[in-house]
Design an enzyme around this catalytic site. Structure first.
Site, mmCIF file in Angstrom:
data_model
loop_
_atom_site.group_PDB
_atom_site.id
_atom_site.type_symbol
_atom_site.label_atom_id
_atom_site.label_comp_id
_atom_site.label_asym_id
_atom_site.label_seq_id
_atom_site.Cartn_x
_atom_site.Cartn_y
_atom_site.Cartn_z
ATOM 1 N N SER A 72 0.901 -1.277 0.055
ATOM 2 C CA SER A 72 -0.019 0.011 0.176
ATOM 3 C C SER A 72 0.766 1.044 0.089
ATOM 4 C CB SER A 72 -0.635 0.052 1.409
ATOM 5 O OG SER A 72 -0.349 -0.048 2.422
ATOM 6 N N ASN A 73 2.107 1.296 0.582
ATOM 7 C CA ASN A 73 2.892 2.314 0.625
ATOM 8 C C ASN A 73 3.704 2.571 -0.716
ATOM 9 O OD1 ASN A 73 3.385 3.883 3.329
ATOM 10 N ND2 ASN A 73 3.411 1.732 3.978
ATOM 11 N N HIS A 82 9.398 2.888 8.974
ATOM 12 C CA HIS A 82 9.419 1.927 10.172
ATOM 13 C C HIS A 82 7.913 2.332 11.181
ATOM 14 C CE1 HIS A 82 10.304 -1.300 13.081
ATOM 15 N NE2 HIS A 82 9.747 -0.291 13.936
ATOM 16 N N GLU A 91 1.701 6.819 7.341
ATOM 17 C CA GLU A 91 2.573 6.439 6.289
ATOM 18 C C GLU A 91 2.392 6.851 5.004
ATOM 19 O OE1 GLU A 91 3.904 2.215 6.513
ATOM 20 O OE2 GLU A 91 3.831 2.299 8.769
HETATM 21 C C1 GRF Z 1 4.317 -0.560 6.873
HETATM 22 O O1 GRF Z 1 3.635 -0.698 7.951
HETATM 23 C C2 GRF Z 1 5.999 -0.203 6.994
HETATM 24 O O2 GRF Z 1 6.217 0.631 7.894
HETATM 25 C C3 GRF Z 1 6.452 -1.566 7.175
HETATM 26 O O3 GRF Z 1 5.849 -2.588 6.503
HETATM 27 C C4 GRF Z 1 4.387 -2.197 6.318
HETATM 28 C C5 GRF Z 1 4.229 -2.115 4.866
HETATM 29 O O4 GRF Z 1 2.934 -2.082 4.417
HETATM 30 N N1 GRF Z 1 7.917 -1.533 7.261
HETATM 31 P P1 GRF Z 1 2.540 -2.029 2.998
HETATM 32 O O5 GRF Z 1 2.905 -3.296 2.274
HETATM 33 O O6 GRF Z 1 2.948 -0.745 2.227
HETATM 34 O O7 GRF Z 1 0.936 -2.170 3.035
#
Ligand code: GRF
Length: 194
Positions: free
Chosen positions: A14-15, A105, A175
């Site tokens: 998702s990020n 993080h 995030e």
């Molecule tokens: C996020 O919470 C990030 O902080 C961590 O892994 C997660 C990834 O989530 N390092 P996504 O795959 O981006 O939804």
């Protein structure tokens, strides 16, 4: 010419999606490659849908050769964002991209970081510790888990009634809101304010 960047991710992505969307029409930054250690990671499908090239890596090659550096150089990649990438970055890669790899993080480092502190484990630990706030840390990457120099933090409250899932939701929102902007500010040498 835009600066080419790569996003490394192991999971749902998702990020990574937010980052790709943010730079989709940018003249300054282009997400050129998404790298994953899992052939079935959701992030790969997202990348393909958005027309971004993907690369799946295997552990032996990653830790016992430096092919990834060639792959990145070949595409003129100057910066790497780790967005839920669970493997430790080897020293050769840190050295090949000095101050050009950042990780996100889901907690306020230096608390709740280190090996094994990922995903729900982090939010469970925050809850167990009775913290009244949590948040995100974006930091440069070195060869240790979660120890590189912090670049940016954002905070959110943790309520006594919150479950780990509630905390996770609130942190993920932070995030999504900040990570693309912080990457952009770093790349454009702007003050990092999220
Ligand atoms: C996020 O919470 C990030 O902080 C961590 O892994 C997660 C990834 O989530 N390092 P996504 O795959 O981006 O939804």
């Amino acid at each position: 010419m835009p600066v080419s960047i790569a996003v490394f991710a192991s999971g749902t992505g998702s990020n990574a999606r937010r980052i790709m969307q943010h730079f989709q029409h940018s003249d300054a930054v282009q997400v050129r490659l998404v790298v994953s250690n899992k052939a079935d990671a959701g992030v790969l499908e997202i990348a393909r849908d958005m027309g971004v090239e993907t690369l799946v890596i295997n552990r032996t090659e990653f830790y016992h050769s430096e092919t990834i550096v060639e792959e990145l150089r070949r595409r003129d990649i100057r910066f790497i964002a780790l967005a839920g990438f669970l493997w430790l970055i080897p020293e050769y890669l840190v050295q090949a991209f000095p101050r050009a790899i950042v990780n996100i993080h889901p907690a306020l480092l230096p608390k709740f970081g280190g090996k094994g502190m990922y995903g729900a484990h982090v939010h469970e630990a925050v809850k167990q510790a009775g913290e009244t706030e949590s948040g995100i840390t974006i930091h440069y990457v070195d060869e240790h888990y979660d120890e590189g120099q912090p670049v940016f933090q954002a905070r959110c409250p943790v309520l006594p009634t919150d479950t780990a899932t509630d905390i996770a939701r609130r942190v993920l929102e932070l995030e999504h809101r900040h990570f693309p902007l912080v990457i952009e500010q770093l790349l454009l040498n702007l003050p990092v304010v999220g």
